[in-house]
Design an enzyme around this catalytic site. Structure first.
Site, PDB file in Angstrom:
ATOM      1  N   HIS A 416      60.707  40.887  59.532  1.00 30.72           N
ATOM      2  CA  HIS A 416      61.683  39.830  59.250  1.00 30.72           C
ATOM      3  C   HIS A 416      61.933  38.985  60.499  1.00 30.72           C
ATOM      4  CE1 HIS A 416      65.494  38.388  57.202  1.00 30.72           C
ATOM      5  NE2 HIS A 416      65.780  38.099  58.465  1.00 30.72           N
ATOM      6  N   GLU A 417      62.270  39.653  61.595  1.00 32.47           N
ATOM      7  CA  GLU A 417      62.582  38.913  62.821  1.00 32.47           C
ATOM      8  C   GLU A 417      61.343  38.213  63.390  1.00 32.47           C
ATOM      9  OE1 GLU A 417      65.518  38.350  63.315  1.00 32.47           O
ATOM     10  OE2 GLU A 417      66.419  39.965  62.155  1.00 32.47           O
ATOM     11  N   HIS A 420      60.890  34.889  61.812  1.00 29.29           N
ATOM     12  CA  HIS A 420      61.665  33.872  62.516  1.00 29.29           C
ATOM     13  C   HIS A 420      60.945  33.420  63.790  1.00 29.29           C
ATOM     14  CE1 HIS A 420      65.125  34.057  59.966  1.00 29.29           C
ATOM     15  NE2 HIS A 420      65.479  35.282  60.312  1.00 29.29           N
ATOM     16  N   HIS A 423      58.014  31.218  63.067  1.00 27.42           N
ATOM     17  CA  HIS A 423      58.521  29.911  62.642  1.00 27.42           C
ATOM     18  C   HIS A 423      58.849  29.070  63.870  1.00 27.42           C
ATOM     19  CE1 HIS A 423      61.550  27.695  59.744  1.00 27.42           C
ATOM     20  NE2 HIS A 423      60.675  26.875  60.290  1.00 27.42           N
TER      21      HIS A 423
END
Length: 633
Positions: A416-417, A420, A423
């Protein structure tokens, strides 16, 4: 510059204890762990500043530059060149201030007990507020110059190209921009308006006297937020009840105080919305990123329409746990127990394998990034709980704070992190500083798509029934936790704001009653689906996202959008990768809602939410088929 100017968001994703805990279903608390604690893996903040002396020197320099920003006040209409000079100078100052702040923020979260580090973070927050006040003339002055003249400047001066999107965004908000004097006053109060959040953070992570309980194993545990997140998922039902009863009793003792911090926080939202002539605090909050309020309303309606699927999930959970009556403290243990522990290297390998649908370049960039000193990985006393990615320093890579223990949920948090982080890497690669920072509305798409791809990667393996049930269960729990639970939070947050807008005062008793009604409705308590103890209704006080204005709904929109993207990848849609990467690479150069809609995800329509629940129902169908098959004599 990026905005008129605002203090940068503290971090992408969660800044306090319940962060990833609240966005996931919980993990088995008793996985087999290595006999010895792993060696620390910590980020290298020297890549931002080599030492504190360098940080202090830059702070002294920036204090002068902040005051110098005002020299451009009253001059933005002189010429295109002057406008470019002003925006370049303001943007450069902001960029360096963000660097200063991020370093202080990360140092402070390494150990929240270190007063000097907390003070440095507070100093940068005040300096950012001074900067915001000094630059607050930009929006009203651009509006005074007028869109026609400013448009000519943008066309005539190449140096303004990097500022064009943000300038046009200012002009879009003309009906809600105040006079220069009023904007300065609003900017000057920003640090004060952040006060309730800071009080909540310190009270809930360092000052609150958390209870100590003795588990059935004989282990004594101090139930701070991290320990609660771990032990609420215990396989021992007696321990779960013990943990819930003790933890929420402690929070009930602070309900009146925390009701006042939340009430003050919400009143600040309502005040600003009215001052800026918005119809509601919700409209004001969504106006900045230009998200239609229809997205929020459609989301709440979709969750309400699909509550039967959530109630089906709870009945399935009751069956799999083997309990006569499902209670609120039965929500967190994994549907299938697992003693599997994943080392950090294994988590990296799983992240790389599950990212394969995103293309060779994405995977290669991710592998290279793993080799850097980007992460603060393992828990330790005083460290900030939860997990987040902070990528705001433009000239340096992102930083990730984890509290990695080796459970599957830690692997899910890890991908998940890193969603980020990737991105951020891709957005910086394609954008100047001014448009590299993206909206939360797309930020969570990147992270949650990674989670869904991890789930689907595991389910694509040739698994025995027990392993498949575990993987299906984690996918199901993620939908429960990231969609339905976050929508419940979003409905509570909206209701709280609407109460204040009607002139009602908030109290601990009133907030408990509001929250209990929502929990009972979402969990089917009146229909006998799940029993809820009113003692636990103080859970609202524990959720840090209520101090980030209308933020949490974006987890729910993102799991819907991310699931749609993942489904396109897995179905062999040739355009899916192109669309997905285009969203990430756009950074903040486009409005997030419009960007997603252009690339096939309209979050103001029912389609993404209906597709998500269809996946949820398919997962439950497969689980029930395995259970029925194994039950046959």
């Amino acid at each position: 510059m990026r905005l008129p100017t605002t203090t940068p968001a503290a971090a992408t994703d969660d800044r306090a204890a319940a962060a990833r805990v609240e966005a996931a279903a919980g993990a088995d608390p008793d996985p087999a762990r290595p006999a010895a604690a792993p060696a620390p893996i910590e980020w290298n903040l020297a890549e931002i500043y080599p030492d504190l002396d360098a940080w202090r020197a830059d702070k002294a320099r920036l204090e002068g530059e902040v005051d110098g920003v005002a020299r451009f006040a009253g001059r933005l209409g002189e010429s295109a060149a002057v406008l470019a000079d002003a925006l370049d100078a303001i943007s450069a100052t902001e960029k360096d201030l963000v660097r200063l702040h991020v370093h202080a923020f990360l140092r402070a979260d390494e150990d929240r007990r270190v007063a000097a580090a907390q003070e440095r973070r507070g100093e940068t927050t005040l300096l950012l507020a001074r900067f915001e006040e000094a630059a607050s003339f930009v929006a009203p002055e651009l509006l005074q110059v007028g869109s026609e003249t400013v448009g000519r400047y943008l066309d005539a001066e190449p140096r303004l190209a990097r500022h064009a999107f943000n300038v046009r965004n200012i002009l879009r908000r003309e009906p809600h921009t105040l006079s220069a004097e009023a904007e300065a006053v609003m900017a000057g109060t920003s640090a004060m308006r952040q006060g309730p959040e800071r009080v909540f953070a310190m009270l809930s992570t360092s000052d609150m006297p958390f209870p100590t309980v003795t588990l059935s194993s004989g282990e004594e545990v101090r139930l701070d937020q991290s320990a609660y997140g771990k032990h609420r998922a215990s396989r021992s039902r007696a321990d779960r009840k013990l943990v819930f009863d003790a933890f929420w009793k402690a929070w009930q003792g602070y309900a009146a105080t925390l009701a006042q911090t939340l009430d003050t926080h919400v009143k600040a939202h309502v005040f600003e919305a009215r001052a800026r002539r918005y119809g509601s605090a919700l409209e004001a909050a969504l106006a900045g990123p230009n998200i239609p309020t229809a997205v929020y309303r459609t989301l709440l309606a979709a969750a309400g329409r699909h509550l039967p699927s959530l109630h089906r999930y709870f009945r399935l959970r009751q069956r799999m746990l083997g309990v006569d009556e499902l209670r609120y403290y039965d929500v967190y243990p994994t549907l299938v127990a697992s003693d599997r522990s994943f080392g950090l290297d294994e988590a990296k390998s799983m992240a790389l394998a599950s990212a394969a649908p995103l293309g060779e370049d994405y995977v290669a960039t991710l592998r290279e990034s793993f080799a850097g000193d980007w992460m603060h990985v393992y828990p330790r006393e005083g460290k900030a709980p939860g997990a987040y990615m902070y990528g705001a320093v433009y000239d340096v890579h992102p930083y990730l704070l984890l509290n990695y223990n080796g459970a599957y949920d830690d692997v899910s948090t890890f991908v998940h992190e890193w969603g980020h982080a990737m991105h951020t890497v891709l957005a910086k690669r394609r954008n100047p500083y001014e448009t590299a920072s993206y909206a939360t509305f797309t930020a969570e798409i990147a992270s949650i798509t990674n989670e869904v791809l991890l789930q689907e990667h595991l389910l694509a393996q040739d698994l025995a029934d027990g392993e498949r049930l575990f993987c299906l269960g984690t996918a199901l729990e993620a939908i429960r936790g990231t969609f339905f639970r976050q929508v419940m939070f979003a409905e509570f947050e909206l209701a709280v704001h609407e109460r204040v807008e009607r002139g009602e005062a908030l109290s601990g008793e009133k907030l408990n009653a509001m929250y209990e009604e929502l929990v009972r409705r979402y969990h089917g308590s009146d229909a006998g689906v799940l029993a809820f103890d009113p003692t636990y209704a103080v859970e609202w006080a524990f959720v840090p996202h209520f101090y980030t204005n209308f933020y949490v709904f974006q987890y729910a929109t993102s799991i819907a959008g991310g699931t749609m993207f993942a489904a396109r990848f897995l179905a062999g849609d040739e355009g899916a990768r192109r669309d997905y990467l285009a969203v990430l690479e756009a950074g903040g150069s486009r409005y997030a809602y419009e960007l997603l809609r252009e690339h096939g995800i309209d979050l103001a329509s029912d389609a993404p939410y209906d597709a998500l629940i269809a996946r949820m129902d398919r997962v439950m169908d497969e689980i029930e088929a395995i259970l029925d098959r194994s039950a046959v004599p």
